[in-house]
Design an enzyme around this catalytic site. Structure first.
Site, PDB file in Angstrom:
ATOM      1  N   CYS A   1      -1.121  -5.164   3.285  1.00 25.79           N
ATOM      2  CA  CYS A   1      -0.104  -6.208   3.148  1.00 25.79           C
ATOM      3  C   CYS A   1       0.425  -6.608   4.535  1.00 25.79           C
ATOM      4  O   CYS A   1       0.172  -5.938   5.547  1.00 25.79           O
ATOM      5  CB  CYS A   1       1.054  -5.727   2.254  1.00 25.79           C
ATOM      6  SG  CYS A   1       2.266  -4.694   3.102  1.00 25.79           S
TER       7      CYS A   1
ATOM      8  N   CYS B   1       4.281   1.563   1.359  1.00 26.23           N
ATOM      9  CA  CYS B   1       2.830   1.423   1.198  1.00 26.23           C
ATOM     10  C   CYS B   1       2.092   2.638   1.776  1.00 26.23           C
ATOM     11  O   CYS B   1       2.614   3.339   2.649  1.00 26.23           O
ATOM     12  CB  CYS B   1       2.320   0.184   1.920  1.00 26.23           C
ATOM     13  SG  CYS B   1       2.779  -1.371   1.144  1.00 26.23           S
TER      14      CYS B   1
ATOM     15  N   CYS C   1       2.570  -4.017   6.536  1.00 27.16           N
ATOM     16  CA  CYS C   1       1.759  -2.936   7.133  1.00 27.16           C
ATOM     17  C   CYS C   1       0.974  -3.436   8.337  1.00 27.16           C
ATOM     18  O   CYS C   1       0.813  -2.720   9.320  1.00 27.16           O
ATOM     19  CB  CYS C   1       0.830  -2.328   6.085  1.00 27.16           C
ATOM     20  SG  CYS C   1       1.733  -1.380   4.840  1.00 27.16           S
TER      21      CYS C   1
ATOM     22  N   GLU D   1      -0.405   2.712   3.834  1.00 22.25           N
ATOM     23  CA  GLU D   1      -0.670   2.589   5.271  1.00 22.25           C
ATOM     24  C   GLU D   1       0.542   3.015   6.081  1.00 22.25           C
ATOM     25  O   GLU D   1       0.431   3.737   7.082  1.00 22.25           O
ATOM     26  CB  GLU D   1      -1.011   1.132   5.632  1.00 22.25           C
ATOM     27  CG  GLU D   1      -2.235   0.587   4.930  1.00 22.25           C
ATOM     28  CD  GLU D   1      -1.892  -0.119   3.611  1.00 22.25           C
ATOM     29  OE1 GLU D   1      -1.062   0.431   2.839  1.00 22.25           O
ATOM     30  OE2 GLU D   1      -2.448  -1.188   3.351  1.00 22.25           O
TER      31      GLU D   1
ATOM     32  N   ASN E   1       0.815   5.345  -1.400  1.00 25.93           N
ATOM     33  CA  ASN E   1       2.010   4.548  -1.697  1.00 25.93           C
ATOM     34  C   ASN E   1       2.992   5.386  -2.506  1.00 25.93           C
ATOM     35  O   ASN E   1       2.607   6.206  -3.346  1.00 25.93           O
ATOM     36  CB  ASN E   1       1.672   3.220  -2.387  1.00 25.93           C
ATOM     37  CG  ASN E   1       0.865   3.358  -3.654  1.00 25.93           C
ATOM     38  OD1 ASN E   1       0.092   4.296  -3.819  1.00 25.93           O
ATOM     39  ND2 ASN E   1       1.051   2.443  -4.576  1.00 25.93           N
ATOM     40  N   ILE E   2       4.267   5.168  -2.212  1.00 27.07           N
ATOM     41  CA  ILE E   2       5.346   5.942  -2.838  1.00 27.07           C
ATOM     42  C   ILE E   2       6.377   4.946  -3.351  1.00 27.07           C
ATOM     43  O   ILE E   2       7.073   4.295  -2.556  1.00 27.07           O
ATOM     44  CB  ILE E   2       5.995   6.923  -1.833  1.00 27.07           C
ATOM     45  CG1 ILE E   2       4.930   7.863  -1.234  1.00 27.07           C
ATOM     46  CG2 ILE E   2       7.097   7.731  -2.511  1.00 27.07           C
ATOM     47  CD1 ILE E   2       5.410   8.678  -0.041  1.00 27.07           C
ATOM     48  N   GLU E   3       6.448   4.808  -4.667  1.00 27.50           N
ATOM     49  CA  GLU E   3       7.330   3.792  -5.261  1.00 27.50           C
ATOM     50  C   GLU E   3       8.697   4.373  -5.596  1.00 27.50           C
ATOM     51  O   GLU E   3       8.933   5.585  -5.474  1.00 27.50           O
ATOM     52  CB  GLU E   3       6.643   3.193  -6.498  1.00 27.50           C
ATOM     53  CG  GLU E   3       5.350   2.496  -6.104  1.00 27.50           C
ATOM     54  CD  GLU E   3       4.693   1.728  -7.239  1.00 27.50           C
ATOM     55  OE1 GLU E   3       5.049   1.933  -8.418  1.00 27.50           O
ATOM     56  OE2 GLU E   3       3.821   0.899  -6.916  1.00 27.50           O
TER      57      GLU E   3
HETATM   58  N1  THU Z   1       0.487  -1.251  -1.652  1.00 33.35           N
HETATM   59  C1  THU Z   1       0.031  -0.431  -0.656  1.00 33.35           C
HETATM   60  O1  THU Z   1       0.247   0.787  -0.684  1.00 33.35           O
HETATM   61  N2  THU Z   1      -0.661  -0.983   0.357  1.00 33.35           N
HETATM   62  C2  THU Z   1      -0.979  -2.303   0.453  1.00 33.35           C
HETATM   63  O2  THU Z   1      -1.511  -2.745   1.464  1.00 33.35           O
HETATM   64  C3  THU Z   1      -0.682  -3.197  -0.666  1.00 33.35           C
HETATM   65  C4  THU Z   1       0.304  -2.683  -1.644  1.00 33.35           C
HETATM   66  C5  THU Z   1       1.227  -0.652  -2.767  1.00 33.35           C
HETATM   67  C6  THU Z   1       2.693  -0.952  -2.784  1.00 33.35           C
HETATM   68  C7  THU Z   1       3.018  -0.798  -4.260  1.00 33.35           C
HETATM   69  O3  THU Z   1       3.289   0.577  -4.521  1.00 33.35           O
HETATM   70  C8  THU Z   1       1.742  -1.172  -4.971  1.00 33.35           C
HETATM   71  O4  THU Z   1       0.715  -1.133  -3.995  1.00 33.35           O
HETATM   72  C9  THU Z   1       1.773  -2.542  -5.607  1.00 33.35           C
HETATM   73  O5  THU Z   1       2.174  -3.509  -4.694  1.00 33.35           O
END
Ligand code: THU
Length: 136
Positions: free
Chosen positions: A88, A55, A91, A57, A44-46
């Site tokens: 989520c 996300c 994804c 995935e 995941n890259i915020e």
């Molecule tokens: N996140 C994912 O990378 N994959 C998921 O299926 C659920 C959520 C990440 C997004 C965000 O960076 C962090 O988790 C919190 O939501």
């Protein structure tokens, strides 16, 4: 599955190490197995503006598709909460674009030895797909 599912689980856990998640502190890693046999890692890259966050995935899918892959067998997804990590909704929808609902395997990881394998059809019942667009 040519690639051992245990290998995919470990790859997802390794991918999590590169998570860029300074805002949530919620690290996620994914490992996507293409039909070619290649495994694509994603994390995941915020973002400070929040909504551009990607996300793990989808990072794995977009890396793979941008390298020319469009057929996939399985994905493993690992968080670090000590519990199973389920993808989520967004994804799941991206998976439905490229993967067979009946055959694509989603491995939700809790730990290296504890994981659950589900089919995409069970994670996204009643999926809206490109076949729906052909009905008009
Ligand atoms: N996140 C994912 O990378 N994959 C998921 O299926 C659920 C959520 C990440 C997004 C965000 O960076 C962090 O988790 C919190 O939501």
């Amino acid at each position: 599955m040519d690639v051992d599912e245990q290998f995919l689980v470990r790859e997802a856990m390794l991918a999590r190490e590169n998570s860029y998640s300074p805002y949530s502190g919620f690290r996620v890693g994914a490992a996507l197995l293409a039909e070619s046999g290649t495994v694509y890692r994603g994390c995941n890259i915020e973002n400070a503006a929040y909504s551009p966050t990607n996300c793990a995935e989808r990072t794995a899918f977009f890396k793979a598709v941008s390298e020319g892959e469009q057929k996939f067998r399985a994905i493993a997804v690992a968080g670090d909460t000590g519990d199973y990590l389920y993808p989520c909704g967004v994804c799941r929808q991206v998976m439905a674009e490229f993967c067979s609902l009946q055959d694509f395997v989603v491995i939700c990881v809790k730990s290296e030895k504890e994981y659950r394998k589900l089919l995409l059809k069970d994670l996204l019942p009643g999926a809206f797909t490109k076949s729906d667009l052909q009905k008009i």
